[in-house]
Design an enzyme around this catalytic site. Sequence first.
Site, mmCIF file in Angstrom:
data_model
loop_
_atom_site.group_PDB
_atom_site.id
_atom_site.type_symbol
_atom_site.label_atom_id
_atom_site.label_comp_id
_atom_site.label_asym_id
_atom_site.label_seq_id
_atom_site.Cartn_x
_atom_site.Cartn_y
_atom_site.Cartn_z
ATOM 1 C CE LYS A 154 -2.092 -1.726 3.609
ATOM 2 N NZ LYS A 154 -2.972 -2.100 4.732
ATOM 3 C CG ASP A 190 -6.595 -4.270 8.066
ATOM 4 O OD1 ASP A 190 -6.135 -5.406 7.801
ATOM 5 O OD2 ASP A 190 -6.638 -3.354 7.228
HETATM 6 C C1 BGC Z 1 -2.068 -5.926 3.645
HETATM 7 C C2 BGC Z 1 -2.961 -6.672 4.603
HETATM 8 C C3 BGC Z 1 -4.131 -5.798 5.022
HETATM 9 C C4 BGC Z 1 -4.833 -5.214 3.805
HETATM 10 C C5 BGC Z 1 -5.988 -4.306 4.173
HETATM 11 C C6 BGC Z 1 -2.860 -5.308 2.508
HETATM 12 O O1 BGC Z 1 -2.035 -4.510 1.719
HETATM 13 O O2 BGC Z 1 -1.085 -6.776 3.119
HETATM 14 O O3 BGC Z 1 -2.237 -7.099 5.723
HETATM 15 O O4 BGC Z 1 -5.008 -6.563 5.781
HETATM 16 O O5 BGC Z 1 -3.917 -4.498 3.029
HETATM 17 O O6 BGC Z 1 -5.579 -3.220 4.921
#
Ligand code: BGC
Length: 454
Positions: A154, A190
């Site tokens: 992200k 989360d």
């Molecule tokens: C992460 C996860 C997370 C999801 C939602 C992803 O990029 O790898 O760990 O649960 O985003 O936030």
Amino acid sequence: MDVELRELMQAFVLSDYQVQEVYSRFCLEIAKGLRRSTNSQSNTKCFPTYVQELPTGDEMGKYLALDLGGTNFRVLLVSLKGHHDATVESQIYAVPKDLMIGPGVELFDHIAECLAKFVHKHNMSSAYLPLGFTFSFPCVQAGLKEAMLTRWTKGFGCPGVEGEDVGRMLHEAIRRRGDADIAVVALLNDTTGTLMSCAHRNPECRVGVIVGTGCNACYVEHVDNVDLLDAQFKRKEKQIIVNCEWGAFGESGQLDFVRTEYDNEVDRKSINRAQQLFEKMTSGMYLGELVRLVLVRALERNAIFKGAGNRRAEYAAILQHNIDIFETKHISEIESDTFPELANTRRIINQLFGIEKASVEDCQKLRYICECISSRAATLVAIGISGLINRIADRKVVVGIDGSVYRYHPKFDTYIRNTMQKLVKSDKEFDIMLSEDGSGRGAALVAAVASKTK
Ligand code: BGC
């Protein structure tokens, strides 16, 4: 819809065959992730979370919670009050862009500073406070309070954190300041927070999903099916929450047969190339950008803004050179707009691209592009959810969901349910519930479980 645009968008429409095929490949990947001998080849790592107890609703106590992993970073004070009840006070802090990719120690120092400010503001500087840390990135856990980051996602990319225990890093940052008595008692994803907070209100909840900046899910699995789990964790409890990390699905090419040139382009420009391919087709960080890339192509082919005359080159330049100008929230706004005026859509087109008085036809075309991209995302999410539900033995399964895309998009829920109707086994019943603050309440619940376990 006009033929040219329909043809262009055909690449985003998944046929029944494609849906079935993605479903089979997804189920296989989860099975591989759970098995010790195949886990290393699997994209979906299926991390055991060590959360083995679901809430009863009777939990009590005051907990601090941290939530890092979406667009904002939050500090929360959660009071669990028994009777399925909880109150939450929270404060949002920005994570400046440079901290998202700067040295990890600086990120954790910033978090500890916000935490100290929050505690001070609530006159709790001298109280002992247990903390649940919702850290929403892929982590290998060795227990409830150890979580080693395997990769950033992200848009985060702080050096010095991958391979490290983020609980320890936070603990050290708090200690360096020395102005608060806070102990990190639990680390969670989360999705786990979402599942726990929904299970707190509805005991039938077995799956937690996030469709926000990122996309992922966890679910309750029988310990015997989690080959990755050591025998000591199989004695007392018979279940465990597994964090699938499904965002990584597709990294071995399983989605290539449905990915488009636009998906490739989104991936090529990202800071985590060739990673998180399922996430790049489903989550808020990328959906808006997909729309922009399609718009560039549609303009090139004269399939949209036909009335623009000699200003076409100007519009094309705006669309081409402003990466991320079109955000996922615009998709939700456009699909929520009301006929026949589509005034909001026209305003967005004007505001972003400088095109005044776009025609109704152009507004409808942009809406159609948004619909194709968001419904494909929802279909893929539904494939994943159905795969998980079909693994669970219970006849009725409730799915807890959160995240900005799911929450604000007017039809995401309907799209998901439509595909689930086709894929969830016919002898099962399912329902979807919106999570109330999974990262806060959920973190406190995991912290409460951790205190009990101790
Ligand atoms: C992460 C996860 C997370 C999801 C939602 C992803 O990029 O790898 O760990 O649960 O985003 O936030």
